[in-house]
Design a protein around this motif. Structure first.
Motif, PDB file in Angstrom:
ATOM      1  N   LYS A 126       0.827  -1.208   0.000  1.00 22.09           N
ATOM      2  CA  LYS A 126       0.000   0.000   0.000  1.00 22.09           C
ATOM      3  C   LYS A 126       0.862   1.259   0.000  1.00 22.09           C
ATOM      4  O   LYS A 126       0.619   2.197  -0.753  1.00 22.09           O
ATOM      5  CB  LYS A 126      -0.905   0.015   1.240  1.00 22.09           C
ATOM      6  N   LEU A 127       1.871   1.267   0.861  1.00 23.06           N
ATOM      7  CA  LEU A 127       2.691   2.454   1.024  1.00 23.06           C
ATOM      8  C   LEU A 127       3.589   2.714  -0.182  1.00 23.06           C
ATOM      9  O   LEU A 127       3.992   3.843  -0.433  1.00 23.06           O
ATOM     10  CB  LEU A 127       3.547   2.323   2.280  1.00 23.06           C
ATOM     11  N   SER A 128       3.897   1.678  -0.927  1.00 23.14           N
ATOM     12  CA  SER A 128       4.821   1.836  -2.047  1.00 23.14           C
ATOM     13  C   SER A 128       4.209   2.610  -3.206  1.00 23.14           C
ATOM     14  O   SER A 128       4.929   3.187  -4.016  1.00 23.14           O
ATOM     15  CB  SER A 128       5.292   0.470  -2.550  1.00 23.14           C
ATOM     16  N   VAL A 129       2.891   2.658  -3.288  1.00 17.52           N
ATOM     17  CA  VAL A 129       2.210   3.226  -4.450  1.00 17.52           C
ATOM     18  C   VAL A 129       2.571   4.692  -4.661  1.00 17.52           C
ATOM     19  O   VAL A 129       2.927   5.110  -5.763  1.00 17.52           O
ATOM     20  CB  VAL A 129       0.686   3.064  -4.311  1.00 17.52           C
ATOM     21  N   ASN A 130       2.488   5.485  -3.607  1.00 18.53           N
ATOM     22  CA  ASN A 130       2.741   6.927  -3.735  1.00 18.53           C
ATOM     23  C   ASN A 130       3.986   7.370  -2.970  1.00 18.53           C
ATOM     24  O   ASN A 130       4.085   8.522  -2.554  1.00 18.53           O
ATOM     25  CB  ASN A 130       1.523   7.712  -3.230  1.00 18.53           C
ATOM     26  N   SER A 131       4.930   6.472  -2.805  1.00 20.14           N
ATOM     27  CA  SER A 131       6.093   6.783  -1.995  1.00 20.14           C
ATOM     28  C   SER A 131       7.135   7.574  -2.766  1.00 20.14           C
ATOM     29  O   SER A 131       7.066   7.717  -3.993  1.00 20.14           O
ATOM     30  CB  SER A 131       6.733   5.481  -1.490  1.00 20.14           C
ATOM     31  N   ASP A 132       8.100   8.066  -2.025  1.00 19.77           N
ATOM     32  CA  ASP A 132       9.268   8.704  -2.625  1.00 19.77           C
ATOM     33  C   ASP A 132       9.917   7.713  -3.597  1.00 19.77           C
ATOM     34  O   ASP A 132      10.066   6.527  -3.276  1.00 19.77           O
ATOM     35  CB  ASP A 132      10.247   9.074  -1.511  1.00 19.77           C
ATOM     36  N   PRO A 133      10.314   8.155  -4.792  1.00 17.04           N
ATOM     37  CA  PRO A 133      10.884   7.235  -5.786  1.00 17.04           C
ATOM     38  C   PRO A 133      12.055   6.411  -5.272  1.00 17.04           C
ATOM     39  O   PRO A 133      12.199   5.240  -5.609  1.00 17.04           O
ATOM     40  CB  PRO A 133      11.312   8.168  -6.924  1.00 17.04           C
ATOM     41  N   LYS A 134      12.902   7.022  -4.442  1.00 16.28           N
ATOM     42  CA  LYS A 134      14.040   6.289  -3.908  1.00 16.28           C
ATOM     43  C   LYS A 134      13.580   5.146  -3.007  1.00 16.28           C
ATOM     44  O   LYS A 134      14.149   4.053  -3.031  1.00 16.28           O
ATOM     45  CB  LYS A 134      14.961   7.238  -3.135  1.00 16.28           C
ATOM     46  N   LEU A 135      12.550   5.407  -2.202  1.00 15.43           N
ATOM     47  CA  LEU A 135      12.008   4.348  -1.348  1.00 15.43           C
ATOM     48  C   LEU A 135      11.340   3.269  -2.188  1.00 15.43           C
ATOM     49  O   LEU A 135      11.461   2.077  -1.901  1.00 15.43           O
ATOM     50  CB  LEU A 135      11.009   4.943  -0.353  1.00 15.43           C
ATOM     51  N   HIS A 136      10.632   3.696  -3.218  1.00 13.63           N
ATOM     52  CA  HIS A 136       9.972   2.725  -4.098  1.00 13.63           C
ATOM     53  C   HIS A 136      11.010   1.806  -4.738  1.00 13.63           C
ATOM     54  O   HIS A 136      10.813   0.587  -4.819  1.00 13.63           O
ATOM     55  CB  HIS A 136       9.181   3.462  -5.178  1.00 13.63           C
ATOM     56  N   ASN A 137      12.125   2.376  -5.170  1.00 10.30           N
ATOM     57  CA  ASN A 137      13.180   1.572  -5.782  1.00 10.30           C
ATOM     58  C   ASN A 137      13.806   0.617  -4.771  1.00 10.30           C
ATOM     59  O   ASN A 137      14.120  -0.535  -5.101  1.00 10.30           O
ATOM     60  CB  ASN A 137      14.255   2.483  -6.377  1.00 10.30           C
ATOM     61  N   ARG A 138      13.968   1.094  -3.542  1.00  9.01           N
ATOM     62  CA  ARG A 138      14.552   0.217  -2.526  1.00  9.01           C
ATOM     63  C   ARG A 138      13.591  -0.926  -2.200  1.00  9.01           C
ATOM     64  O   ARG A 138      14.018  -2.060  -1.960  1.00  9.01           O
ATOM     65  CB  ARG A 138      14.887   1.011  -1.265  1.00  9.01           C
TER      66      ARG A 138
END
Length: 219
Positions: A126-138
């Protein structure tokens, strides 16, 4: 096959923070986590978080400038926990004596019958959808780490596999199981699964499917 999954005792990795500021921040993050479970990421306010954590709104804004910062902080913590939990779940010594189908059943069982200590991954989705791109990549890297580790666990047992190309066959099975496991973790996606009310049947059928395709005897 073993009667008890080697990951039945796996607990979600969560480190405590001893400093006063760390404890307050942890309380705010855990309050946010519980509210997401109840209402989703859009179903609560900063005031709700402060109230749930037993904190003041001023203290909340001292730690997090806005709701996006709060959600990103929770996601960042969850990624660390995912990485630590995946490392524990994939440890070779945990699976000593287990066969290919034991491993597939173990991770399927953990998915379809999540314990309270290990059911946080769907929050990360859920949190990954609109997260900071760097966090999404991690987060994507953490998922790749998990499936690479699982592939290696199965490949170490390739002599059990009767398929003429064991390495490719393992990739195919994981490419089939992975999306289903992820869908089961995500309430919105789970609603699209026709067998969503039959976790035991799902587990057994996936093991049967894997046994047939990999050509491993399903005892």
């Amino acid at each position: 096959m073993t009667d008890i999954s080697p990951i039945d005792d796996l607990k979600w990795s969560r480190e405590t923070q001893q400093k006063r500021g760390g404890k307050t921040q942890m309380a705010l993050l855990e309050a946010t986590e519980s509210l997401i479970l109840e209402s989703g990421t859009d179903g609560f306010s900063m005031q709700d978080v402060a109230k749930r954590a037993g904190s003041s709104i001023g203290s909340l804004y001292h730690h997090f400038k806005d709701k996006d910062a709060l959600l990103n902080a929770l996601f960042a913590r969850m990624i660390v926990e995912l990485e630590q939990t995946y490392t524990a779940a994939l440890a070779p010594e945990r699976w000593e004596g287990a066969g290919v189908l034991d491993i597939i059943r173990g991770f399927s069982h953990a998915t379809f019958h999540p314990r309270a200590e290990t059911q946080n991954p769907h929050l990360a989705i859920k949190l990954s959808v609109n997260s900071d791109p760097k966090l999404h990549n991690r987060y994507a890297e953490a998922q790749a780490y998990f499936y690479t580790g699982l592939y290696n666990l199965l490949r170490e047992r390739r002599d059990e596999i009767g398929h003429p190309d064991p390495d490719t066959a393992i990739c195919v099975i994981l490419d089939l199981l992975g999306p289903m496991w992820r869908a089961w973790r995500n309430p919105e996606q789970q609603a699209t699964l026709l067998c969503r009310d039959k976790p035991d049947e799902m587990e057994n059928e996936l093991v049967t499917l894997a046994a047939a395709y990999l050509r491993v005897r399903n005892n």
